[in-house]
Enzyme design. Structure first.
Site, mmCIF file in Angstrom:
data_model
loop_
_atom_site.group_PDB
_atom_site.id
_atom_site.type_symbol
_atom_site.label_atom_id
_atom_site.label_comp_id
_atom_site.label_asym_id
_atom_site.label_seq_id
_atom_site.Cartn_x
_atom_site.Cartn_y
_atom_site.Cartn_z
ATOM 1 N N TYR A 6 1.684 -12.047 8.310
ATOM 2 C CA TYR A 6 1.312 -11.437 7.020
ATOM 3 C C TYR A 6 -0.075 -11.919 6.581
ATOM 4 O O TYR A 6 -0.939 -11.116 6.203
ATOM 5 C CB TYR A 6 2.365 -11.802 5.976
ATOM 6 C CG TYR A 6 2.132 -11.196 4.605
ATOM 7 C CD1 TYR A 6 2.366 -9.848 4.372
ATOM 8 C CD2 TYR A 6 1.699 -11.987 3.538
ATOM 9 C CE1 TYR A 6 2.175 -9.289 3.108
ATOM 10 C CE2 TYR A 6 1.506 -11.439 2.276
ATOM 11 C CZ TYR A 6 1.741 -10.092 2.057
ATOM 12 O OH TYR A 6 1.544 -9.553 0.813
ATOM 13 N N SER A 30 -3.850 -9.494 -0.305
ATOM 14 C CA SER A 30 -3.011 -10.548 -0.890
ATOM 15 C C SER A 30 -3.838 -11.815 -0.990
ATOM 16 O O SER A 30 -4.735 -12.047 -0.173
ATOM 17 C CB SER A 30 -1.799 -10.817 -0.003
ATOM 18 O OG SER A 30 -1.158 -12.021 -0.391
HETATM 19 P P1 NDP Z 1 7.586 -3.287 -2.391
HETATM 20 O O1 NDP Z 1 8.322 -3.624 -1.135
HETATM 21 O O2 NDP Z 1 8.220 -3.534 -3.693
HETATM 22 O O3 NDP Z 1 7.076 -1.752 -2.313
HETATM 23 C C1 NDP Z 1 6.391 -1.349 -1.177
HETATM 24 C C2 NDP Z 1 5.910 0.079 -1.327
HETATM 25 O O4 NDP Z 1 5.180 0.415 -0.142
HETATM 26 C C3 NDP Z 1 7.046 1.050 -1.468
HETATM 27 O O5 NDP Z 1 6.646 2.138 -2.244
HETATM 28 C C4 NDP Z 1 7.286 1.467 -0.018
HETATM 29 O O6 NDP Z 1 7.805 2.759 0.112
HETATM 30 C C5 NDP Z 1 5.871 1.468 0.526
HETATM 31 N N1 NDP Z 1 5.890 1.254 1.962
HETATM 32 C C6 NDP Z 1 6.293 0.153 2.632
HETATM 33 N N2 NDP Z 1 6.248 0.373 3.955
HETATM 34 C C7 NDP Z 1 5.802 1.650 4.092
HETATM 35 C C8 NDP Z 1 5.555 2.464 5.216
HETATM 36 N N3 NDP Z 1 5.769 2.039 6.475
HETATM 37 N N4 NDP Z 1 5.087 3.716 5.005
HETATM 38 C C9 NDP Z 1 4.896 4.185 3.761
HETATM 39 N N5 NDP Z 1 5.122 3.468 2.659
HETATM 40 C C10 NDP Z 1 5.575 2.209 2.831
HETATM 41 O O7 NDP Z 1 6.209 -4.104 -2.264
HETATM 42 P P2 NDP Z 1 5.176 -4.589 -3.388
HETATM 43 O O8 NDP Z 1 5.016 -3.567 -4.426
HETATM 44 O O9 NDP Z 1 5.514 -5.958 -3.761
HETATM 45 O O10 NDP Z 1 3.852 -4.704 -2.489
HETATM 46 C C11 NDP Z 1 2.891 -3.670 -2.421
HETATM 47 C C12 NDP Z 1 1.643 -4.204 -1.733
HETATM 48 O O11 NDP Z 1 1.188 -5.355 -2.429
HETATM 49 C C13 NDP Z 1 1.865 -4.640 -0.284
HETATM 50 O O12 NDP Z 1 0.724 -4.334 0.482
HETATM 51 C C14 NDP Z 1 2.031 -6.145 -0.417
HETATM 52 O O13 NDP Z 1 1.685 -6.825 0.773
HETATM 53 C C15 NDP Z 1 1.051 -6.434 -1.541
HETATM 54 N N6 NDP Z 1 1.317 -7.679 -2.229
HETATM 55 C C16 NDP Z 1 2.483 -7.893 -2.933
HETATM 56 C C17 NDP Z 1 2.696 -9.096 -3.559
HETATM 57 C C18 NDP Z 1 3.935 -9.406 -4.325
HETATM 58 O O14 NDP Z 1 4.138 -10.584 -4.670
HETATM 59 N N7 NDP Z 1 4.779 -8.426 -4.645
HETATM 60 C C19 NDP Z 1 1.701 -10.173 -3.497
HETATM 61 C C20 NDP Z 1 0.513 -9.838 -2.754
HETATM 62 C C21 NDP Z 1 0.344 -8.639 -2.156
HETATM 63 P P3 NDP Z 1 9.281 3.044 0.709
HETATM 64 O O15 NDP Z 1 10.245 2.153 0.001
HETATM 65 O O16 NDP Z 1 9.478 4.494 0.436
HETATM 66 O O17 NDP Z 1 9.209 2.757 2.154
#
Ligand code: NDP
Length: 237
Positions: free
Chosen positions: A146, A132
């Site tokens: 975070y 991030s």
């Molecule tokens: P979402 O919450 O929209 O999606 C998260 C995804 O990761 C889902 O598919 C979820 O699956 C999976 N996930 C979360 N926890 C687990 C776990 N314990 N085990 C397996 N799978 C998991 O998040 P984003 O798409 O927004 O974020 C994705 C990545 O990008 C993260 O690392 C986040 O920190 C990073 N990021 C996002 C930003 C943003 O503004 N959106 C900005 C900067 C970085 P499930 O629902 O099945 O658990």
């Protein structure tokens, strides 16, 4: 021939948001894609049906379950670690167990998964971790855990790039700014504050992040390693 024809790709956390866009992108470019999820079974099944990929439940807070998934996925050409969570709130009030769980999901499992993937990865393999821009810049209170976790991934990439570089394996971090997903919807209450930090005053789209991941995984990026790749509308500038 599509860029990732016959390539084996594993995406950790691919059921929703940025991870689902990455699954779609690699599948569209010909890869055989497997992805993990933890809670969103229906969303995972939809992405799998739509893309012809394989969804496997594996909670990233369970290091050994993820190591087993990586190992059983065989030699991977590309592994993307996308699963990550954020916890907001006053640091003085937060439950230490919840904070440690965040560190397991965001830092510990990515490290162990990357090492496990490298065991069988062929020459030219790619390890890409979604960090991030908060690894570089944290302009708000209440998100220290975070920010810490995303800064830690920078050390992961710098160090593992040294370890695996001699085998032609690259290790990179993609650092998004605000991206429109369930975790950070563009119509959420933080929109105006977040956009005030940015030169391009909108949330990014998951597909834009997936495009950067695809380039890093592709044949033109073999000399790019141990580096952070920010895609943030100048949030961190
Ligand atoms: P979402 O919450 O929209 O999606 C998260 C995804 O990761 C889902 O598919 C979820 O699956 C999976 N996930 C979360 N926890 C687990 C776990 N314990 N085990 C397996 N799978 C998991 O998040 P984003 O798409 O927004 O974020 C994705 C990545 O990008 C993260 O690392 C986040 O920190 C990073 N990021 C996002 C930003 C943003 O503004 N959106 C900005 C900067 C970085 P499930 O629902 O099945 O658990």
């Amino acid at each position: 021939m599509a860029t990732f024809d016959r390539k084996s790709v594993l995406v950790l956390g691919g059921s929703r948001g940025i991870g689902a866009a990455i699954v779609r992108r690699f599948a569209a470019e010909g890869a055989k894609v497997t992805f993990s999820y933890s809670g969103s079974q229906e969303a995972a099944e939809r992405v799998a049906d739509e893309t012809g990929s394989t969804a496997v439940r594996a909670d990233s807070s369970d290091r050994d379950a993820v190591i087993a998934l990586v190992s059983e996925s065989g030699p991977l050409d590309v592994m993307v670690v996308n699963a990550g969570i954020a916890i907001f709130g006053d640091a003085l009030d937060q439950d230490p167990d919840e904070i440690d769980k965040l560190f397991r999901i965001n830092v510990q499992t990515p490290y162990h998964a990357a090492v496990e993937a490298a065991r069988k990865m062929p020459e030219g393999g790619r390890i890409i971790v979604i960090g991030s821009v908060n690894g570089d810049r944290m302009p708000l209170p209440g998100m220290a855990s975070y920010a810490l976790s995303k800064s830690a991934l920078q050390g992961l990439a710098r160090g593992l790039a040294r370890d695996f570089g001699p085998r032609g394996i690259t290790v990179n971090v993609v650092q998004p700014g605000p991206i429109d997903t369930d975790a950070n919807p563009e119509d959420g209450p933080m929109k105006d504050l977040m956009h005030s930090f940015m030169a391009i005053k909108r949330h990014g789209r998951p597909e834009e992040v997936a495009g950067m991941v695809s380039w890093l995984a592709g044949p033109e990026a073999g000399f790019v390693t141990g580096a952070m790749h920010t895609i943030d509308g100048a949030f961190g500038a």
